[in-house]
Scaffold this active site. Structure first.
Site, short mmCIF file in Angstrom:
data_model
loop_
_atom_site.label_atom_id
_atom_site.label_comp_id
_atom_site.label_asym_id
_atom_site.label_seq_id
_atom_site.Cartn_x
_atom_site.Cartn_y
_atom_site.Cartn_z
N ALA A 200 -4.61 7.49 -4.04
CA ALA A 200 -3.29 7.04 -4.47
C ALA A 200 -3.46 5.57 -4.84
O ALA A 200 -3.46 4.69 -3.96
CB ALA A 200 -2.30 7.23 -3.34
N THR B 23 0.85 -1.20 0.00
CA THR B 23 0.00 0.00 0.00
C THR B 23 0.88 1.25 0.00
O THR B 23 2.07 1.17 -0.32
CB THR B 23 -1.00 -0.04 1.19
OG1 THR B 23 -1.92 1.05 1.06
CG2 THR B 23 -0.31 0.05 2.54
N ASN B 24 0.32 2.40 0.31
CA ASN B 24 1.10 3.65 0.33
C ASN B 24 0.63 4.50 1.50
O ASN B 24 -0.21 4.09 2.29
CB ASN B 24 0.95 4.37 -1.02
CG ASN B 24 -0.49 4.67 -1.32
OD1 ASN B 24 -1.13 5.48 -0.66
ND2 ASN B 24 -1.05 3.98 -2.32
N ARG B 25 1.16 5.73 1.57
CA ARG B 25 0.95 6.55 2.77
C ARG B 25 -0.31 7.41 2.73
O ARG B 25 -0.49 8.30 3.56
CB ARG B 25 2.15 7.46 2.99
CG ARG B 25 3.43 6.75 3.26
CD ARG B 25 4.56 7.74 3.44
NE ARG B 25 5.86 7.10 3.37
CZ ARG B 25 6.43 6.44 4.38
NH1 ARG B 25 5.81 6.34 5.52
NH2 ARG B 25 7.62 5.89 4.24
N SER B 26 -1.18 7.22 1.77
CA SER B 26 -2.37 8.09 1.70
C SER B 26 -3.28 7.86 2.91
O SER B 26 -3.64 6.73 3.23
CB SER B 26 -3.15 7.81 0.41
OG SER B 26 -4.38 8.49 0.45
#
Ligand code: PMT
Length: 396
Positions: free
Chosen positions: A278, A211-214
């Site tokens: 994102a 995943t990512n930091r959104s």
């Protein structure tokens, strides 16, 4: 740009329930958002919380009597009824709801309610059995039929010790509903806006994801502001820790593929698509069906490209993308406008202080399809949302 509550004249009716203390928090949040709050308390309410408490928070006189010889207003209930942008009763007891349904006018709040033309919202709070009683249900139906917005009650532990339906809903839900009601005739009324938010999660095995930091804050801000400007809003969101915005249709997804399907379904007949999510650019090609054991020192995961949702989305709606960039902001953003055939891109400088992932503020440049550039200073994500929606409104 100030929010929808700024400068609004709100009559806050407070009736005799233990939940009165929560109305202080509501009054405080409304005042902080720039609203002018005039409180009218029933006699019962004054037994739970003093008028002085509301006066201290709202910096306004509190009405407790219909004929107050010291009042600064000549005929108080008529003056407040006429100047109100909205009348909110929170908490509303079963007894008060019955009086309202019967059209009585025997105290300052009921008289104000009869005299006003402003939209009305009622947030019940009572014992679960009183709420279930057919008399209360019938009274609430009458109010709904007259166009009153009923918010709650929520389920939970009640003052009686019972667990059931009857709790006053929490302040953010009250504020969200008040905002939506005040904004229903805003400049986006009649339009449908689809917004995406959050970072997608691509499974590697049953317990791990890429995943990512959104945090979802930017997308949720766009959804809330669009709602407060009158739009019907569909929010397609990847997992976040944020509460669902009220009066918004929320579609929860996990992966990029799920987001693609949800956006495709939601955008049919919509007027604008704003992709603040994102979305993962790559996903594991063959996620393991069982949890991968840590037997080896290294682990290579084969990744394949995800579909580009924005690029694939075609129709008669305005298309707005975001570009989270750590270098060559404008050049990269311009490339994405062309590649994804966008009307507008929000170029997000994620290297700037207070900007990008997880923050409450953002530093963005709006780039349109003709190459026009609007460089915005650091501002709250809600203010950024307003600026994006100003541009969408012009394009509609
Ligand atoms: O959620 P927050 O913590 O508030 O952070 C906000 C944010 C930084 C996530 C947000 O402001 C932002 O910049 N979102 C877009 C991030 C991004 O993925 O940018 P991108 O350059 O990779 O993608 C460009 C656009 O294409 C985006 O609108 C994206 O939603 C879309 N996209 C990307 C990949 C893909 N497979 N499909 C897409 O539709």
């Amino acid at each position: 740009m100030p929010g929808v509550l700024h400068g609004k004249n709100i009559v806050l009716g407070v009736t005799g329930s233990i939940a009165c203390y929560k109305a202080l928090d509501l009054a405080s949040k409304l005042v902080q958002a720039g609203a002018l709050v005039n409180t009218i308390m029933s006699y019962g309410a004054t037994r739970f919380v003093t008028p002085l408490a509301f006066r201290s928070i709202t910096h306004r006189p509190v009405v407790t009597e219909t004929f107050d010889p010291d009042s600064e207003l000549s005929v108080e209930h008529v003056a407040l009824a006429e100047s109100a942008d909205i009348v909110v009763v929170a908490p509303a007891t079963a007894h008060f709801i019955a009086k309202m349904a019967a059209g009585l006018a025997d105290d300052p709040l009921t008289t104000t309610i009869l005299a006003t033309r402003a939209p009305m919202m009622v947030a019940p709070a009572m014992d679960a059995h009183m709420y279930d009683n057919p008399a209360t249900q019938e009274n609430l139906s009458k109010l709904k039929d007259r166009g009153v917005l009923i918010v709650g009650p929520a389920i939970g532990r009640l003052a009686s010790g019972l667990v059931g339906m009857g709790r006053l809903v929490e302040t953010p839900e009250l504020v969200g509903n008040i905002s939506a009601l005040l904004g229903r005739k805003g400049d986006l009324a009649g339009y449908t806006v689809v917004v995406s938010a959050g970072g997608t999660q691509e499974p590697v095995d049953p317990v791990r994801v890429i995943t990512n930091r959104s945090s979802g804050k930017m997308g949720y801000a766009v959804a809330e502001v669009a709602r407060d400007r009158g739009a019907r809003v569909v929010l397609v969101t990847a997992p976040t820790s944020l509460a669902d915005p009220v009066a918004v249709e929320v579609v929860k997804v996990g992966t990029a593929l799920e987001m693609r399907d949800a956006v495709k379904d939601s955008v049919a007949g919509a007027d604008a698509l704003i992709m603040a999510a994102a979305v993962a650019d790559y996903m594991p090609v063959s996620p393991a069906s069982q949890k991968v054991k840590k037997d080896s020192d290294t682990w290579s995961i084969g990744l394949g490209k995800t579909p580009d949702i924005l690029e694939e989305s075609r129709g008669r709606f305005i298309k707005v993308g975001f570009a989270a960039e750590s270098e060559d902001l404008l050049e990269n953003a311009r490339g994405k406008v062309l590649r994804k055939s966008l009307d507008l891109i929000v170029a997000n400088d994620i290297t700037a202080e207070g900007s990008g992932f997880g923050t409450d503020t953002n530093k963005v440049v709006l780039v349109d399809r003709d190459g026009g550039v609007e460089d915005l200073p650091l501002m709250s994500k809600h203010e950024v949302a307003h600026r994006i929606l100003d541009r969408v409104r012009q394009l509609l």
